[in-house]
Design an enzyme around this catalytic site. Structure first.
Site, PDB file in Angstrom:
ATOM      1  N   LYS A  57       3.768   8.387   9.396  1.00 25.12           N
ATOM      2  CA  LYS A  57       3.510   7.970  10.720  1.00 25.12           C
ATOM      3  C   LYS A  57       4.566   8.020  11.782  1.00 25.12           C
ATOM      4  O   LYS A  57       4.422   9.103  12.444  1.00 25.12           O
ATOM      5  CB  LYS A  57       3.382   6.186  10.456  1.00 25.12           C
ATOM      6  CG  LYS A  57       2.372   5.913   9.452  1.00 25.12           C
ATOM      7  CD  LYS A  57       1.816   4.669   9.344  1.00 25.12           C
ATOM      8  CE  LYS A  57       0.474   4.420   8.460  1.00 25.12           C
ATOM      9  NZ  LYS A  57       0.694   3.756   7.396  1.00 25.12           N
TER      10      LYS A  57
ATOM     11  N   TYR B 206       0.835  -1.270  -0.038  1.00 30.44           N
ATOM     12  CA  TYR B 206       0.116  -0.009   0.065  1.00 30.44           C
ATOM     13  C   TYR B 206       0.922   1.340  -0.068  1.00 30.44           C
ATOM     14  O   TYR B 206       1.914   1.281   0.823  1.00 30.44           O
ATOM     15  CB  TYR B 206      -0.835  -0.078   1.113  1.00 30.44           C
ATOM     16  CG  TYR B 206      -1.719   1.242   1.292  1.00 30.44           C
ATOM     17  CD1 TYR B 206      -2.890   1.487   0.532  1.00 30.44           C
ATOM     18  CD2 TYR B 206      -1.680   2.192   2.361  1.00 30.44           C
ATOM     19  CE1 TYR B 206      -3.653   2.481   0.504  1.00 30.44           C
ATOM     20  CE2 TYR B 206      -2.491   3.059   2.432  1.00 30.44           C
ATOM     21  CZ  TYR B 206      -3.512   3.611   1.728  1.00 30.44           C
ATOM     22  OH  TYR B 206      -4.289   4.441   1.550  1.00 30.44           O
TER      23      TYR B 206
ATOM     24  N   ASP C  28       9.022   2.662   0.336  1.00 29.53           N
ATOM     25  CA  ASP C  28       8.177   3.280   0.898  1.00 29.53           C
ATOM     26  C   ASP C  28       8.369   3.109   2.292  1.00 29.53           C
ATOM     27  O   ASP C  28       7.755   1.808   2.709  1.00 29.53           O
ATOM     28  CB  ASP C  28       6.774   2.826   0.480  1.00 29.53           C
ATOM     29  CG  ASP C  28       5.516   3.681   1.068  1.00 29.53           C
ATOM     30  OD1 ASP C  28       5.709   3.864   2.056  1.00 29.53           O
ATOM     31  OD2 ASP C  28       4.571   3.713   0.831  1.00 29.53           O
TER      32      ASP C  28
HETATM   33  C1  PLP Z   1       0.148   4.320   5.786  1.00 26.76           C
HETATM   34  C2  PLP Z   1       0.842   4.053   4.672  1.00 26.76           C
HETATM   35  C3  PLP Z   1       0.800   5.230   3.572  1.00 26.76           C
HETATM   36  C4  PLP Z   1      -0.232   6.241   3.429  1.00 26.76           C
HETATM   37  O1  PLP Z   1       0.191   6.999   4.543  1.00 26.76           O
HETATM   38  P1  PLP Z   1      -1.144   8.305   4.996  1.00 26.76           P
HETATM   39  O2  PLP Z   1      -0.489   8.822   5.875  1.00 26.76           O
HETATM   40  O3  PLP Z   1      -2.170   7.322   5.499  1.00 26.76           O
HETATM   41  O4  PLP Z   1      -1.519   8.844   3.707  1.00 26.76           O
HETATM   42  C5  PLP Z   1       1.405   4.905   2.455  1.00 26.76           C
HETATM   43  N1  PLP Z   1       2.412   3.815   2.665  1.00 26.76           N
HETATM   44  C6  PLP Z   1       2.607   3.114   3.485  1.00 26.76           C
HETATM   45  C7  PLP Z   1       3.608   1.862   3.324  1.00 26.76           C
HETATM   46  C8  PLP Z   1       1.606   3.017   4.608  1.00 26.76           C
HETATM   47  O5  PLP Z   1       1.636   2.108   5.801  1.00 26.76           O
END
Ligand code: PLP
Length: 427
Positions: free
Chosen positions: A262, A146, A234
């Site tokens: 995060k 994701y 990511d």
């Molecule tokens: C949570 C997440 C996102 C998106 O971050 P948001 O702050 O929710 O937009 C992107 N990449 C990864 C791996 C994530 O876990």
């Protein structure tokens, strides 16, 4: 006239009238597990209390945004101090410089950073930058990963997209994903010279927890170098969680660009993307790739992020990973005793739960586990016993530095009970 005290049910009914599904992010809905979401009144350390006064040992921890646990006094103090000085200016502040310096210092190869407000923005812009810098359009990602909800990256996605069983999303034009290729995780794809970037979660944590197999990340690095494509890690979950320098430092594989989020926001809306100087300097105002944000590098959020990072010494990671190791082993043993075939992968401080006899290495395996239908019973069984895990089978558990040995024991005990009940229910 005094209104009756709010309950989870009454709040959910009201929420459903004013918000789609009663939630502001679909991963918070209980549709995949049944029942009513608990509405949080407050959090402290490892715990949250709902509006009815029930306490839960919390493994959601804002899906990984809280690594110290909730409402850490030092973080709250930093937020108070920053808020008192003004919350947003539209002019640069010292906090932005300090946070970028701190992140670049800890992540070898990450030379230049831009702060944004969400992980979605970070990944979306990293891809735009890769396309702008290479002059190519194609992007490769891995099913079950994701990268936020921007159009081009909403293909084969994990997390809430997976929970809702969507291949992508309505409203994403075919053209927006026409240049997005989806490959299976843990297998190095052969890519063409039309690929701008390969984007990957270096430890996949949005299809349950799927660590990279030996050679996978190294292979991606080689394949990108061969094809002249950029490699994007990511690290929105893994950054400053799996170790002091995130996954790239842990595995010794250096991408061209990183996405963070995060943990670095200390519980406030803050994320970042960064990387090699020559690529990052393609961004406006220096270069032709545009990106902007009214609240980017927000002073309250940077203060919270800096407070969190200042508390994350090497010893903290050792402690967190050791806790998670004991925790994972405890959960696996409790499930086995209950007669439930469970896999409990652990990667540093991250812990996952899969159902079935063998380890999961890709999205296909994760879906097979989810199709067992055992997660909802287990999740609700834990909730009834005062343990909160995410209401969807594609999420992971996020123990924090505030979780104690007693929390561990209580959770393992509840897990055994919930597992026994799930086995009885399935029989
Ligand atoms: C949570 C997440 C996102 C998106 O971050 P948001 O702050 O929710 O937009 C992107 N990449 C990864 C791996 C994530 O876990």
């Amino acid at each position: 006239m005094t209104s009756p005290p709010a309950t989870n049910r009454s709040l959910f009914e009201r929420a459903c009238r004013v918000s789609p599904g009663g939630v502001n992010s679909p991963v918070r809905a209980f549709r995949a597990v049944g029942g009513t979401p608990y509405f949080v009144a407050r959090g402290e350390g490892a715990y949250v209390w709902d509006v009815e006064g029930t306490r839960y040992i919390d493994y959601v921890q804002s899906y990984g945004a809280s690594v110290l646990g909730h409402a850490h006094p030092k973080v709250i103090e930093a937020i108070r101090r920053a808020a008192g000085l003004g919350t947003t200016f539209g002019a640069p502040t010292e906090g932005e410089v300090l946070l970028a310096e701190t992140i670049c210092e800890r992540v070898p190869g990450c030379q230049v950073l831009r702060l944004v407000s969400s992980g979605t923005e970070a990944a979306m812009t990293a891809v735009r930058l890769a396309r702008g810098a290479t002059g190519r359009d194609r992007v490769v990602l891995f099913s079950g990963c994701y990268h936020g909800h921007s159009d081009a990256l909403l293909a084969g996605g994990g997390s809430g997209v997976a929970t809702l069983g969507l291949p992508t999303s309505a409203g994403v034009p075919a053209g927006a994903v026409a240049e997005t290729l989806v490959a299976p995780y843990n297998r190095v794809p052969q890519i063409g010279r039309d690929v701008a970037a390969v984007i990957v979660e270096p430890v996949a944590a949005n299809m349950g927890l799927v660590p990279p197999e030996p050679g996978f990340l190294e292979g991606l690095r080689q394949e990108c170098d061969r094809a002249g494509a950029l490699l994007i890690f990511d690290e929105v979950i893994t950054g400053f969680r799996v170790g002091p320098g995130g996954a790239s430092r842990l595995f010794g594989v250096t991408p061209d660009l990183w996405c963070f989020g995060k943990v670095i926001g200390g519980g406030l809306p803050l994320a970042a993307f960064g990387g090699r100087r020559d690529i990052m300097e393609q961004l406006a105002p220096l270069g032709p790739v545009y990106q902007a944000g009214t609240l980017s590098g927000n002073p309250v959020a940077t203060a919270a992020g800096l407070a969190v990072l200042s508390l994350l010494e090497d010893a903290a990671y050792k402690e967190l990973s050791a806790w998670a190791g004991r925790f994972g082993a405890g959960l696996a043993a409790a499930a086995q005793e209950a007669g439930l075939a469970v896999q409990v992968p652990v990667a540093g401080p991250l812990v996952g739960i899969f159902f079935g006899p063998s380890a999961v290495t890709d999205y296909e395996g994760a879906r097979l586990s989810a199709s067992s239908g055992l997660y909802p019973a287990l999740m609700r069984g834990l909730l009834e016993r005062g343990i909160a895990i995410a209401p969807g089978p594609y999420e992971v558990l996020f123990p924090s530095l505030a979780h104690t040995g007693a929390d561990l024991e209580r959770t393992v005990e509840a897990f055994g009970e919930a597992a026994r009940a799930a086995v009885r229910g399935a029989a």
